[in-house]
Design a protein around this motif. Structure first.
Motif, PDB file in Angstrom:
ATOM      1  N   ARG A  60      -0.962  -6.489 -15.292  1.00  0.00           N
ATOM      2  CA  ARG A  60      -1.725  -6.157 -14.091  1.00  0.00           C
ATOM      3  C   ARG A  60      -3.211  -6.330 -14.373  1.00  0.00           C
ATOM      4  N   GLN A  61      -3.936  -6.584 -13.301  1.00  0.00           N
ATOM      5  CA  GLN A  61      -5.375  -6.735 -13.426  1.00  0.00           C
ATOM      6  C   GLN A  61      -6.041  -6.089 -12.225  1.00  0.00           C
ATOM      7  N   ALA A  62      -6.866  -5.101 -12.507  1.00  0.00           N
ATOM      8  CA  ALA A  62      -7.637  -4.421 -11.474  1.00  0.00           C
ATOM      9  C   ALA A  62      -9.003  -5.091 -11.338  1.00  0.00           C
ATOM     10  N   PRO A  63      -9.658  -4.966 -10.195  1.00  0.00           N
ATOM     11  CA  PRO A  63     -10.969  -5.589 -10.008  1.00  0.00           C
ATOM     12  C   PRO A  63     -11.959  -5.145 -11.080  1.00  0.00           C
TER      13      PRO A  63
ATOM     14  N   THR B 265      -1.621  -1.375  -4.106  1.00  0.00           N
ATOM     15  CA  THR B 265      -2.737  -0.486  -3.829  1.00  0.00           C
ATOM     16  C   THR B 265      -2.211   0.923  -3.637  1.00  0.00           C
ATOM     17  N   VAL B 266      -2.742   1.844  -4.423  1.00  0.00           N
ATOM     18  CA  VAL B 266      -2.321   3.243  -4.358  1.00  0.00           C
ATOM     19  C   VAL B 266      -3.501   4.064  -3.848  1.00  0.00           C
ATOM     20  N   SER B 267      -3.315   4.696  -2.712  1.00  0.00           N
ATOM     21  CA  SER B 267      -4.391   5.493  -2.121  1.00  0.00           C
ATOM     22  C   SER B 267      -4.275   6.946  -2.568  1.00  0.00           C
ATOM     23  N   SER B 268      -5.412   7.593  -2.673  1.00  0.00           N
ATOM     24  CA  SER B 268      -5.418   8.993  -3.134  1.00  0.00           C
ATOM     25  C   SER B 268      -5.318   9.961  -1.980  1.00  0.00           C
TER      26      SER B 268
ATOM     27  N   LEU C 164       3.278   6.896  -8.568  1.00  0.00           N
ATOM     28  CA  LEU C 164       2.128   6.008  -8.639  1.00  0.00           C
ATOM     29  C   LEU C 164       0.814   6.771  -8.516  1.00  0.00           C
ATOM     30  N   LYS C 165      -0.178   6.265  -9.227  1.00  0.00           N
ATOM     31  CA  LYS C 165      -1.495   6.864  -9.255  1.00  0.00           C
ATOM     32  C   LYS C 165      -2.522   5.845  -8.752  1.00  0.00           C
ATOM     33  N   PRO C 166      -3.650   6.294  -8.257  1.00  0.00           N
ATOM     34  CA  PRO C 166      -4.685   5.345  -7.825  1.00  0.00           C
ATOM     35  C   PRO C 166      -5.076   4.357  -8.915  1.00  0.00           C
ATOM     36  N   GLU C 167      -5.027   4.791 -10.157  1.00  0.00           N
ATOM     37  CA  GLU C 167      -5.394   3.883 -11.258  1.00  0.00           C
ATOM     38  C   GLU C 167      -4.349   2.804 -11.515  1.00  0.00           C
ATOM     39  N   ASP C 168      -3.223   2.875 -10.824  1.00  0.00           N
ATOM     40  CA  ASP C 168      -2.235   1.791 -10.912  1.00  0.00           C
ATOM     41  C   ASP C 168      -2.573   0.639  -9.976  1.00  0.00           C
ATOM     42  N   THR C 169      -3.582   0.828  -9.144  1.00  0.00           N
ATOM     43  CA  THR C 169      -3.981  -0.223  -8.212  1.00  0.00           C
ATOM     44  C   THR C 169      -4.421  -1.462  -8.970  1.00  0.00           C
ATOM     45  N   ALA C 170      -3.798  -2.597  -8.642  1.00  0.00           N
ATOM     46  CA  ALA C 170      -4.086  -3.857  -9.339  1.00  0.00           C
ATOM     47  C   ALA C 170      -3.242  -4.964  -8.720  1.00  0.00           C
TER      48      ALA C 170
ATOM     49  N   LEU D  60       0.847  -1.184   0.000  1.00  0.00           N
ATOM     50  CA  LEU D  60       0.000   0.000   0.000  1.00  0.00           C
ATOM     51  C   LEU D  60       0.887   1.241   0.000  1.00  0.00           C
ATOM     52  N   VAL D  61       0.604   2.155  -0.898  1.00  0.00           N
ATOM     53  CA  VAL D  61       1.402   3.368  -1.007  1.00  0.00           C
ATOM     54  C   VAL D  61       0.491   4.537  -1.355  1.00  0.00           C
ATOM     55  N   GLN D  62       0.874   5.728  -0.946  1.00  0.00           N
ATOM     56  CA  GLN D  62       0.096   6.903  -1.302  1.00  0.00           C
ATOM     57  C   GLN D  62       0.400   7.345  -2.729  1.00  0.00           C
TER      58      GLN D  62
END
Length: 123
Positions: A38-41, A120-123, A86-92, A11-13
């Motif tokens: 990568r695969q996001a939900p 997981t990238v938090s905003s 990193l951006k939130p859309e990189d979460t996967a 998990l990273v900001q």
């Protein structure tokens, strides 16, 4: 048979960095291409980056160019994916895989896959 083990997720900001590792063992080849996907939900798996073991030639998806860097350590049979800005859309879930034949950007071109590591990238 090739075994792939990913690590380094977490998990990273937003704006932060992570480095993923993919350790390969088994019947690897110096001419392999190793790829990251990568695969996001709720989304399809997508290509991120790839590197050829022997020459270091690299490929990147447009969405990560300039932010991600793929590299390899031949002595350790390990491929790395340095992810910056990193951006939130990189979460996967990020997977590494060995290329068999066909387009480098296509998942169907790969045969062996790791178990994946969550980013997981938090905003």
């Amino acid at each position: 048979q090739v075994q792939l083990v990913e690590s380094g997720g977490g998990l990273v900001q937003a704006g932060g960095s992570l480095r993923l590792s993919c350790a390969a063992s088994g019947r690897t080849s110096s001419n392999y291409i190793m790829g990251w996907f990568r695969q996001a939900p709720g989304k399809e798996r997508e290509f991120v980056s790839a590197i050829r073991w022997s020459t270091g030639s690299t490929w990147y998806a447009d969405s990560v160019k300039g932010r991600f860097t793929i590299s390899r350590d031949n002595a350790k049979n390990t491929v790395y994916l340095q992810m910056n800005s990193l951006k939130p859309e990189d979460t996967a879930v990020y997977y590494c895989a060995t290329h068999r034949t066909g387009a480098v950007e296509a998942g169907r071109s790969y045969d062996y896959w790791g178990q994946g590591t969550q980013v997981t990238v938090s905003s």
